[in-house]
Write a protein that holds these residues in place. Structure first.
Motif, mmCIF file in Angstrom:
data_model
loop_
_atom_site.group_PDB
_atom_site.id
_atom_site.type_symbol
_atom_site.label_atom_id
_atom_site.label_comp_id
_atom_site.label_asym_id
_atom_site.label_seq_id
_atom_site.Cartn_x
_atom_site.Cartn_y
_atom_site.Cartn_z
ATOM 1 N N ARG A 47 -22.512 -15.075 13.083
ATOM 2 C CA ARG A 47 -22.799 -14.638 14.444
ATOM 3 C C ARG A 47 -24.127 -15.235 14.871
ATOM 4 O O ARG A 47 -25.131 -15.132 14.164
ATOM 5 N N GLN A 48 -24.117 -15.857 16.055
ATOM 6 C CA GLN A 48 -25.323 -16.408 16.658
ATOM 7 C C GLN A 48 -25.555 -15.661 17.970
ATOM 8 O O GLN A 48 -25.124 -16.101 19.033
ATOM 9 N N GLU A 105 -24.709 -13.643 20.812
ATOM 10 C CA GLU A 105 -23.472 -13.204 21.446
ATOM 11 C C GLU A 105 -22.297 -14.136 21.152
ATOM 12 O O GLU A 105 -21.238 -14.005 21.752
ATOM 13 N N ARG A 106 -22.480 -15.068 20.230
ATOM 14 C CA ARG A 106 -21.420 -16.026 19.889
ATOM 15 C C ARG A 106 -20.970 -15.821 18.442
ATOM 16 O O ARG A 106 -21.783 -15.748 17.525
ATOM 17 N N VAL A 163 -18.896 -17.611 15.449
ATOM 18 C CA VAL A 163 -18.480 -18.944 15.024
ATOM 19 C C VAL A 163 -17.672 -18.815 13.740
ATOM 20 O O VAL A 163 -18.133 -18.213 12.760
ATOM 21 N N GLN A 178 -15.093 -20.898 18.342
ATOM 22 C CA GLN A 178 -16.221 -20.143 18.853
ATOM 23 C C GLN A 178 -15.744 -19.140 19.903
ATOM 24 O O GLN A 178 -14.911 -19.469 20.756
ATOM 25 N N TYR A 179 -16.294 -17.935 19.820
ATOM 26 C CA TYR A 179 -15.957 -16.869 20.766
ATOM 27 C C TYR A 179 -17.258 -16.330 21.353
ATOM 28 O O TYR A 179 -18.112 -15.812 20.629
ATOM 29 N N GLN A 180 -17.413 -16.477 22.661
ATOM 30 C CA GLN A 180 -18.642 -16.115 23.360
ATOM 31 C C GLN A 180 -18.454 -14.782 24.081
ATOM 32 O O GLN A 180 -17.561 -14.635 24.917
ATOM 33 N N ASP A 181 -19.291 -13.798 23.750
ATOM 34 C CA ASP A 181 -19.247 -12.518 24.458
ATOM 35 C C ASP A 181 -19.596 -12.696 25.927
ATOM 36 O O ASP A 181 -20.443 -13.530 26.277
#
Length: 240
Positions: free
Chosen positions: A64-65, A67-68, A70, A81-84
């Motif tokens: 987790r980076q 809000e993303r 990976v 990648q999933y972006q909040d």
């Protein structure tokens, strides 16, 4: 002097419609800036703790980076990648993602998606990167041949029961359109049968339904006659 000003303000407000008067009254006291967009974490603690445990267990595979989220694929350098989207403009933009499952044996991962109301999931093939979007996290059969999805959310879900298999480099729905809906998954019995609990009409009880695969590959359902209470059903839904 102050008393005279208060009387003038009171008389002025009485001449306005109630709603307009309320707005004017607020502005006389000092208008406020527009409120900030609604933000927040709509996950319960179980989902958050589940991701933290998975990220700690598989630090080379997912991270987790901020809000993303990976997720690394088998091919070097490839990733999902999933972006909040934490700002809620109306009810459409609130969308948060958390890693829900990482299955190294079957080379899949599941991402939980939380909307403003309701939720969904994505099953990912960690080799090809192919995904299938689902209404609820899937449950894999013992050998990894099939995944079962039972959406129990009768408020915001579709209620579908699905059986999924891996096809080529992705996934395919191999059975759906069962008579029962809004069921809770209970268990797999081998790779060719699974148990659900589904609502009985006009009764606060849930019956056990078995979905079984025949020798020719068709899936059919039947009731065992066993029932459970609403509290027991909710424990199945929230046991994750």
């Amino acid at each position: 002097m102050a008393e005279t000003e208060d009387m003038m303000t009171s008389s002025f407000l009485r001449l306005l419609p109630p709603l307009v008067g309320a707005v004017v009254a607020i502005c006389l006291l000092g208008c406020q800036a527009d409120p900030p967009p609604v933000t927040g974490n709509f996950f319960d603690d179980v989902i958050v703790a589940r991701e933290a445990k998975l990220l700690a267990t598989f630090p080379q595979n997912a991270k987790r980076q901020g809000e993303r989220l990976v997720i690394h694929l088998a091919t070097a350098g490839e990733m999902k990648q999933y972006q909040d989207m934490t700002a809620c403009n109306g009810q459409e933009d609130c969308l948060l993602y958390r890693l829900f499952a990482y299955d190294r044996k079957n080379q899949t991962a599941t991402v939980f998606a939380q909307f403003y109301e309701g939720h969904g999931a994505a099953l990912i093939d960690l080799v090809s990167g192919a995904t299938i979007d689902l209404d609820d996290p899937p449950h894999v059969s013992p050998s990894g041949q099939y995944w079962a999805v039972a959406d129990s959310d009768d408020g915001y879900g579709s209620g579908h029961v699905l059986i999924i298999a891996r096809k080529a480099a992705g996934f395919a729905i191999v059975a759906q359109d069962f008579a029962h809906a809004y069921c809770a998954f209970d268990r797999w019995d081998g790779d060719d049968a699974l148990s659900l609990y589904c609502p009985l009409a006009n009764v606060d009880q849930y019956e056990e339904i078995i979905i079984r695969r025949s020798n020719i590959g068709a899936w059919s359902e039947s009731s065992t006659g066993k029932t459970i209470s609403n509290d027991q059903f909710n424990k199945l839904v929230w046991r994750e």
